[in-house]
Enzyme design. Structure first.
Site, short mmCIF file in Angstrom:
data_model
loop_
_atom_site.label_atom_id
_atom_site.label_comp_id
_atom_site.label_asym_id
_atom_site.label_seq_id
_atom_site.Cartn_x
_atom_site.Cartn_y
_atom_site.Cartn_z
N GLY A 7 -22.47 1.82 34.91
CA GLY A 7 -22.69 1.16 33.63
C GLY A 7 -21.79 1.76 32.58
N GLY A 9 -20.32 1.73 29.68
CA GLY A 9 -20.25 1.27 28.30
C GLY A 9 -19.89 2.43 27.40
CE LYS A 76 -26.97 -2.37 26.54
NZ LYS A 76 -27.07 -1.64 25.24
CE LYS A 178 -31.27 8.27 21.24
NZ LYS A 178 -30.65 8.29 22.56
CB SER A 248 -27.42 0.60 21.47
OG SER A 248 -28.82 0.82 21.46
#
Length: 297
Positions: A7, A9, A76, A178, A248
């Protein structure tokens, strides 16, 4: 080490670039437009202190991860099980899979589909994909990771590559911290399409964020979570350290892509319902982001 990014990104590419700069072999699994750029031009890593292009290998096929000592798992949240199943046949039994994802339950979900050691990580970094193969770093870049087989080896490599990394026995508490920060900022940044510094200047925004955080704290307490730090201080710190960052979720919405909002404010709503705790402000921002997403389709 051989490091694979599943992934590739903005988040995965930042840490991959730092490790590649330090001499590790890095391979990236990503979308076709980025893969082509990585293979023809390299990975461009633009930060406030340097702007370099680094040679990496990339593919849309997870088979490129074969032989990796470490996998940075950056898909994701809704894609966790699917991506894990795609990756599983190509990993050695002792490959460490480090989940650099939003949300609190991705490592647990990933362990249901792969037998390799999985370590949850809490990520504090402000990045964006500024173009094909081009990651732009806006600030921070530290990791808190869960103890696991080879996690010390991974932490040592990351630290040597310039990534502040801590191994913590309370990663659950750090993940929830977080999560609460994300719940405070992500949806509002997405709805307004504003970076954090501009967002908090809006009339009543800090009060709304306060309500979001209060609801999240109530749910965390009901879940038996010991938060890893002062939530209110951590929320304020984001304004100081990432003023130019769009969440994001905001970046996904701007591109017409599905966001992770179901795993952020939506998760708080679901867990609140399970405990009989009202979360009306989280419910409201979740509903608004879902409406914006449906309008884009």
């Amino acid at each position: 080490m051989k490091v694979a990014v599943m992934g590739a990104g903005a988040v995965g590419c930042y840490f991959a670039g730092m490790l590649a700069r330090a001499g590790h072999e890095v391979v990236l699994v990503g979308r076709p437009q980025h893969v082509e750029a990585f293979n023809t031009k390299g990975l461009r890593l633009e930060t406030k202190t340097f702007d370099e292009t680094i040679a990496v290998k990339a593919s849309t096929d997870p088979a490129i991860a074969a032989g990796a000592d470490l996998v940075l798992f950056c898909v994701k949240s809704p894609d966790t099980e699917t991506a894990g199943a795609q990756l599983r046949p190509h990993l050695a039994p002792d490959t460490l899979v480090l989940t650099l994802q939003n949300g609190t339950d991705n490592a647990e979900r990933l362990r249901t589909v792969i037998p390799q050691p999985v370590s949850a990580a809490v990520v504090y970094v402000a990045t964006e994909m500024a173009g094909p193969g081009h990651v732009r770093h806006h600030g921070r870049g530290e990791l808190v990771i869960e103890p696991a087989a080879r996690s010390q080896q991974a932490a040592d490599a990351l630290i040597a590559a310039g990534v502040p990394t801590e191994i913590s026995d309370n990663v659950r508490g750090a993940l929830w911290l977080k999560l609460i920060i994300n719940c405070a900022y992500n949806a509002l940044s997405a709805i307004t399409q504003l970076p954090y510094g501009k967002l908090v200047e809006g009339v009543g925004v800090l009060e709304v964020m306060g309500h979001l955080v209060t609801e999240c704290k109530a749910v965390a307490a009901a879940e038996g979570v010991t938060l890893a730090g002062d939530v209110d201080v951590a929320v304020r710190k984001i304004i100081e350290t990432m003023p130019t960052q769009f969440s994001s979720t905001a970046q996904d919405v701007a591109r017409g892509k599905p966001s992770e909002i179901d795993h952020l404010n939506g998760y708080i709503v679901r867990r609140g319902q399970a405990h009989g705790i009202a979360t009306p402000v989280n419910l409201t921002v979740h509903a608004l982001v879902k409406l914006i997403e449906s309008k884009a389709r």
